[in-house]
Design an enzyme around this catalytic site. Structure first.
Site, PDB file in Angstrom:
ATOM      1  N   LYS A 189      41.959  41.677  36.415  1.00 52.42           N
ATOM      2  CA  LYS A 189      42.640  40.758  37.337  1.00 52.42           C
ATOM      3  C   LYS A 189      42.448  41.302  38.751  1.00 52.42           C
ATOM      4  O   LYS A 189      43.404  41.563  39.493  1.00 52.42           O
ATOM      5  CB  LYS A 189      44.124  40.641  36.971  1.00 52.42           C
ATOM      6  N   ASP A 221      42.817  35.528  32.801  1.00 52.42           N
ATOM      7  CA  ASP A 221      43.228  34.172  32.475  1.00 52.42           C
ATOM      8  C   ASP A 221      42.020  33.312  32.104  1.00 52.42           C
ATOM      9  O   ASP A 221      42.078  32.498  31.173  1.00 52.42           O
ATOM     10  CB  ASP A 221      44.018  33.541  33.625  1.00 52.42           C
TER      11      ASP A 221
END
Length: 333
Positions: A189, A221
């Protein structure tokens, strides 16, 4: 090889009992000498001694060549402080053994395609190896805990990684990819987290030592989405502790059951270097599934045969002998 068996809680004891039988069978056929020693961990250990990882259990694990762990945890222990719960014993064991890389394959089995919520045309042919860093990140970072006048007003966990921790697990991923299809997808991330920025920089640098392996990067994600919409795009997925925990469980939808996902930090293939024996066991499991036998967790709407853990264990034992006989006959020809 000396193996310490930790049956643990829930389905752990019945599953590990069959795993031990399979290992004993293939060891006997192939002439390997394997010794087993059983010890408690998790909830059963708490009931017996008050500790999720008794000192005798830890000492036995440290003296062994490998550890075969069933499962730990039960809702009845949720009231205990975090350091006294069954899962705490598992984290302590990982740290004590230095098991920094968890290898978790997610493979599509045609015989149980109906158990997966994914359409077969989406998941067919999927063969992913998730390499999860196991000793860093939020699960082990300090400081951690609760604060406030009541002791529960606020809480903190620390995500921390060093270059050395990232490098060593990255090498595991790239070496694995060399033996597979030659691609590593590193998941982070980096648009938000400094630890992920360090992760991405370090993995990119390690990749320079593996010119034959393709590297790409994905945010966690996006990776979660692609695991469901296009799982065949992945070969080796490399990621940190928390992300790896979540993504590897998500990948269970490809196989149809969390129970179909093996999870290795050590043992047959990686500790004993017994690649043929590991492959024989995997092939035997596939034969049993193709014959229509299922345990309840992967039965679904199948028209096959729903059997107990012990019964499917016996079927795998018989299939192992069949696989070895077929291989010997092939080589004799």
């Amino acid at each position: 090889m000396r193996i310490t068996v930790l049956p643990g809680d829930g389905v752990g004891p019945e599953v590990t009992a069959e795993a031990v039988r399979v290992v004993q069978t293939i060891a006997g056929i192939q002439g390997h000498r394997i010794e087993f020693e059983e010890h408690p961990i998790g909830g059963v250990a708490i009931r017996e001694s008050g500790s999720p990882l008794p000192r005798t259990t830890l000492d036995a694990c440290l003296a062994s060549d490998a550890v075969l762990l069933g499962a730990v945890g039960s809702p009845e222990y949720d009231r205990l402080p975090p350091h006294q719960r069954p899962e705490a014993g598992l984290l302590l064991l990982r740290r004590a053994l230095g098991g920094y890389a968890n290898l978790r394959p997610a493979i599509f089995y045609p015989a149980i395609a109906a158990c997966s919520p994914l359409r077969p045309e989406v998941s067919r042919g999927t063969d992913i190896l998730i390499v999860r860093e196991l000793l860093g990140g939020l699960y082990f970072g300090e400081p951690r805990g609760f604060s406030g006048t009541t002791g529960m007003t606020a809480a903190v966990n620390t995500m921390r990684y060093s270059v050395e921790e990232i490098e060593r697990v990255a090498h595991v991923a790239f070496e694995s990819a060399k033996r597979r299809r030659g691609k590593v997808t590193s998941v982070d991330k980096a648009n938000v987290l400094e630890t992920s920025q360090l992760w991405r920089q370090t993995v990119t640098r390690v990749a320079e030592n593996y010119p034959e392996v393709e590297l790409d990067h994905l945010y966690v994600d996006a990776c979660a989405m692609h695991l469901i919409t296009n799982p065949r795009r992945f070969d080796v997925v490399l990621t940190e502790n928390l992300f790896g925990d979540i993504l590897s469980d998500e990948a269970a939808v490809i196989t149809g059951s969390l129970g179909m996902l093996a999870s290795a930090t050590v043992l047959f293939r990686h500790t004993a270097n017994l690649e043929q024996e590991a492959s024989d066991i995997e092939q035997a499991i596939e034969l049993v599934l193709e014959a229509g036998y299922r345990t309840p967790d992967i039965a679904g709407d199948t028209s096959g045969y729903v059997v107990s853990t012990a019964e499917i264990g016996q079927l795998v034992l018989e299939a192992v002998a069949e696989v070895i006989d077929m291989r010997h006959a092939y080589h004799a020809v």
